[in-house]
Design a protein around this motif. Structure first.
Motif, PDB file in Angstrom:
ATOM      1  N   SER A  55       0.738  -1.119   0.216  1.00 26.55           N
ATOM      2  CA  SER A  55      -0.457   0.011   0.230  1.00 26.55           C
ATOM      3  C   SER A  55       0.827   1.274   0.281  1.00 26.55           C
ATOM      4  O   SER A  55       1.760   1.450   0.440  1.00 26.55           O
ATOM      5  CB  SER A  55      -0.731   0.424   1.268  1.00 26.55           C
ATOM      6  N   PRO A  56       0.336   2.168  -0.556  1.00 25.07           N
ATOM      7  CA  PRO A  56       1.191   4.189  -0.980  1.00 25.07           C
ATOM      8  C   PRO A  56       0.770   3.801   1.269  1.00 25.07           C
ATOM      9  O   PRO A  56      -0.046   3.557   1.385  1.00 25.07           O
ATOM     10  CB  PRO A  56       0.697   4.517  -1.364  1.00 25.07           C
ATOM     11  N   GLY A 410      -3.434   6.977   0.805  1.00 23.53           N
ATOM     12  CA  GLY A 410      -1.930   6.902   1.124  1.00 23.53           C
ATOM     13  C   GLY A 410      -0.736   7.162  -0.286  1.00 23.53           C
ATOM     14  O   GLY A 410       0.053   7.485  -0.259  1.00 23.53           O
ATOM     15  N   ARG A 411      -1.783   8.590  -1.002  1.00 22.72           N
ATOM     16  CA  ARG A 411      -1.676   9.028  -1.949  1.00 22.72           C
ATOM     17  C   ARG A 411      -1.604  10.056  -2.139  1.00 22.72           C
ATOM     18  O   ARG A 411      -2.351  10.661  -1.706  1.00 22.72           O
ATOM     19  CB  ARG A 411      -2.046   8.702  -3.315  1.00 22.72           C
ATOM     20  N   TYR A 412      -1.050  11.134  -3.075  1.00 25.27           N
ATOM     21  CA  TYR A 412      -1.403  12.526  -3.232  1.00 25.27           C
ATOM     22  C   TYR A 412      -2.375  12.155  -4.920  1.00 25.27           C
ATOM     23  O   TYR A 412      -1.412  11.651  -5.747  1.00 25.27           O
ATOM     24  CB  TYR A 412      -0.435  13.256  -3.731  1.00 25.27           C
ATOM     25  N   VAL A 413      -3.301  12.608  -5.092  1.00 21.23           N
ATOM     26  CA  VAL A 413      -3.661  12.632  -6.265  1.00 21.23           C
ATOM     27  C   VAL A 413      -3.859  14.064  -7.081  1.00 21.23           C
ATOM     28  O   VAL A 413      -4.756  14.894  -6.089  1.00 21.23           O
ATOM     29  CB  VAL A 413      -4.759  11.824  -6.846  1.00 21.23           C
ATOM     30  N   TYR A 414      -3.059  14.294  -7.760  1.00 19.23           N
ATOM     31  CA  TYR A 414      -3.712  15.769  -8.246  1.00 19.23           C
ATOM     32  C   TYR A 414      -4.241  15.717  -9.997  1.00 19.23           C
ATOM     33  O   TYR A 414      -4.367  14.999 -11.132  1.00 19.23           O
ATOM     34  CB  TYR A 414      -2.180  16.398  -9.199  1.00 19.23           C
ATOM     35  N   TYR A 415      -5.418  17.028  -9.537  1.00 17.09           N
ATOM     36  CA  TYR A 415      -6.036  17.554 -10.993  1.00 17.09           C
ATOM     37  C   TYR A 415      -5.770  18.440 -11.603  1.00 17.09           C
ATOM     38  O   TYR A 415      -5.889  19.704 -10.815  1.00 17.09           O
ATOM     39  CB  TYR A 415      -7.534  17.137 -10.452  1.00 17.09           C
ATOM     40  N   GLY A 416      -5.632  19.043 -12.706  1.00 13.87           N
ATOM     41  CA  GLY A 416      -5.505  20.124 -13.353  1.00 13.87           C
ATOM     42  C   GLY A 416      -6.383  20.371 -14.578  1.00 13.87           C
ATOM     43  O   GLY A 416      -7.397  19.327 -15.292  1.00 13.87           O
ATOM     44  N   ILE A 417      -7.461  21.616 -13.959  1.00 15.96           N
ATOM     45  CA  ILE A 417      -8.592  21.574 -14.383  1.00 15.96           C
ATOM     46  C   ILE A 417      -7.979  22.367 -16.165  1.00 15.96           C
ATOM     47  O   ILE A 417      -7.149  22.576 -16.125  1.00 15.96           O
ATOM     48  CB  ILE A 417      -9.239  22.266 -13.791  1.00 15.96           C
ATOM     49  N   ASP A 418      -8.761  21.627 -16.501  1.00 14.25           N
ATOM     50  CA  ASP A 418      -8.842  22.248 -18.230  1.00 14.25           C
ATOM     51  C   ASP A 418      -9.255  23.955 -18.329  1.00 14.25           C
ATOM     52  O   ASP A 418     -10.303  24.520 -17.669  1.00 14.25           O
ATOM     53  CB  ASP A 418      -9.994  21.719 -18.853  1.00 14.25           C
TER      54      ASP A 418
END
Length: 430
Positions: A55-56, A410-418
């Motif tokens: 697991s992360p 256990g993660r960093y999840v990134y979302y870049g907006i259009d």
């Protein structure tokens, strides 16, 4: 985000492809702490001869800056598992006093825009949220369609504050403020217009799109058939209508004055058999402050909706997406045993399982993501746990692969907006 109550009914979410959220029928109390695990060992009885991937282990930063807000997974509104929630303050446009903070708003990276159940707003705030009108002064309403249901309600202007960031005077949906008799014929399925139906007091859509429909609803040629939006002269007799982008329900983050180019969802690790609760952090902006630097191993450009359309699972091309609004991993795999009632629709393998998917971005970036799966019956055997990182269910006949909230622990999840044309393409990264 699709939701399911055991032995009751299915509930829906705001993307075209669904995932599942389960309401525990066992007596349970939501814990308060910060991501404590009630069981983290790989016991032989739990794994039953199988194995799980490592697991992360990333830990969320403290939510003590203006561009942060705590995310809580716990009992919430109705004891729904794996529902990440934040608090959102809604104000009358232009006011700093006629405001109300609403707790238990679901964080959904698979949808776009704020939707609040009308019964959760007091009369002063609700009455001051200006209805948006279209040609001829008709009130604008939206049927936000889910996989197996819908939310119906007016579109109004509001100022929205999350953490220390504010989006001023943006369109939001007020769920359930219109009578059932006004639901148009084009809005079909199960009505999900109460907090009980949703399992939350609203939905905060913070995915990769700046609004919830875009050109499909803005162009008259497509809006007459596919628009989510309806013009309601006199508040009734609602018919589909074209709506420009500026009047569509908007992603609040894209409308912040600063830190508006994306978000980072940070969730703590949890043990193999779950945790009573989990506390993470939602960070606004990417590379705009000292606390939101891009530190992902890989970045994948996506379509407007955040989908990785060229991904591969079991030799088949699938549409993959990372969706915090789904409570499990959801995909089609006939080699995995399905659960009996009351856990129908979830996987119940006799031993722990690992599956891998090749994620492929539109920019050609590739990686292999491995996920762990334990029997849903084993996981739900402890009625006091609400956070799980190895819950999975079936998407029958689907060409999609939903990496739901278990992937985020256990993660960093990134979302870049259009921001196209002229700006950044939409992306996800981890």
């Amino acid at each position: 985000m699709r939701t399911m109550q055991i032995a009751v009914k299915l509930k829906g979410w705001t993307q075209a492809v669904a995932a599942v959220v389960l309401v525990s029928v066992l007596a349970a109390c939501g814990g308060g702490g910060g991501g404590s695990s009630s069981s983290s060992s790989n016991s032989s009885s739990t794994l039953n001869g199988g194995s799980l991937p490592a697991s992360p282990t990333q830990q969320p930063i403290a939510a003590n800056a203006a561009n942060t807000v705590p995310i809580t997974v716990g009992f919430g509104v109705k004891g729904v598992i794996n529902i990440p929630t934040v608090s959102v303050t809604v104000c009358a446009p232009g006011s700093t006093t006629n405001c109300q903070t609403i707790n238990n708003i679901q964080v959904d990276t698979g949808s776009f825009g704020l939707r609040v159940v009308s019964s959760q707003l007091n009369s002063s705030v609700l009455g001051a949220l200006s209805p948006i009108t279209v040609a001829g002064g008709a009130q604008l309403a939206e049927c936000a369609t889910f996989a197996d249901g819908y939310t119906w309600g007016s579109v109004r202007s509001a100022s929205v504050t999350i953490g220390g960031e504010t989006a001023s005077n943006i369109p939001v949906q007020i769920i359930g403020d219109k009578a059932a008799s006004t639901v148009p014929a084009g809005c079909t399925g199960v009505a999900e217009n109460t907090a009980s139906d949703l399992g939350a007091n609203g939905i905060l859509g913070i995915g990769t799109a700046p609004n919830d429909c875009g050109a499909t609803c803005a162009n008259a040629s497509t809006a007459t058939t596919y628009s989510n939006y309806f013009a309601c002269p006199g508040g009734t007799s609602c018919t589909r209508t074209a709506v420009p982008d500026a009047q569509q329900v908007g992603n609040p983050v894209a409308n912040f004055a600063t830190d508006n180019n994306g978000v980072i969802v940070q969730m703590p690790p949890v043990g193999d058999t779950g945790a009573s609760s989990a506390t993470g952090t939602l960070v606004f902006g990417i590379n705009t402050q000292s606390n939101n630097k891009m530190a992902a191993a890989q970045t994948f450009t996506t379509n407007r909706s955040g989908d990785l359309t060229n991904s591969v699972f079991n030799g088949t091309t699938v549409q993959a997406f990372l969706d915090s609004g789904s409570n499990g991993y959801f995909f089609a795999d006939s080699s995995l045993s399905l659960c009996n009632s009351p856990y129908t629709g979830f996987y119940c393998p006799s031993s722990a399982q690992t599956r891998s998917i090749s994620l492929v971005g539109l920019n050609g970036a590739k990686t292999t993501a491995s996920i762990g799966i334990l029997s849903a019956a084993t996981l739900f055997g402890n009625g006091s746990n609400f956070a799980f990182n190895d819950l999975a269910g079936q998407l029958s006949g689907s060409s999609s692969f939903d990496l739901g909230l278990p992937f985020f622990y256990g993660r960093y999840v990134y979302y870049g907006i259009d921001q196209t044309p002229g700006g950044q393409a939409p992306y996800v990264a981890f």
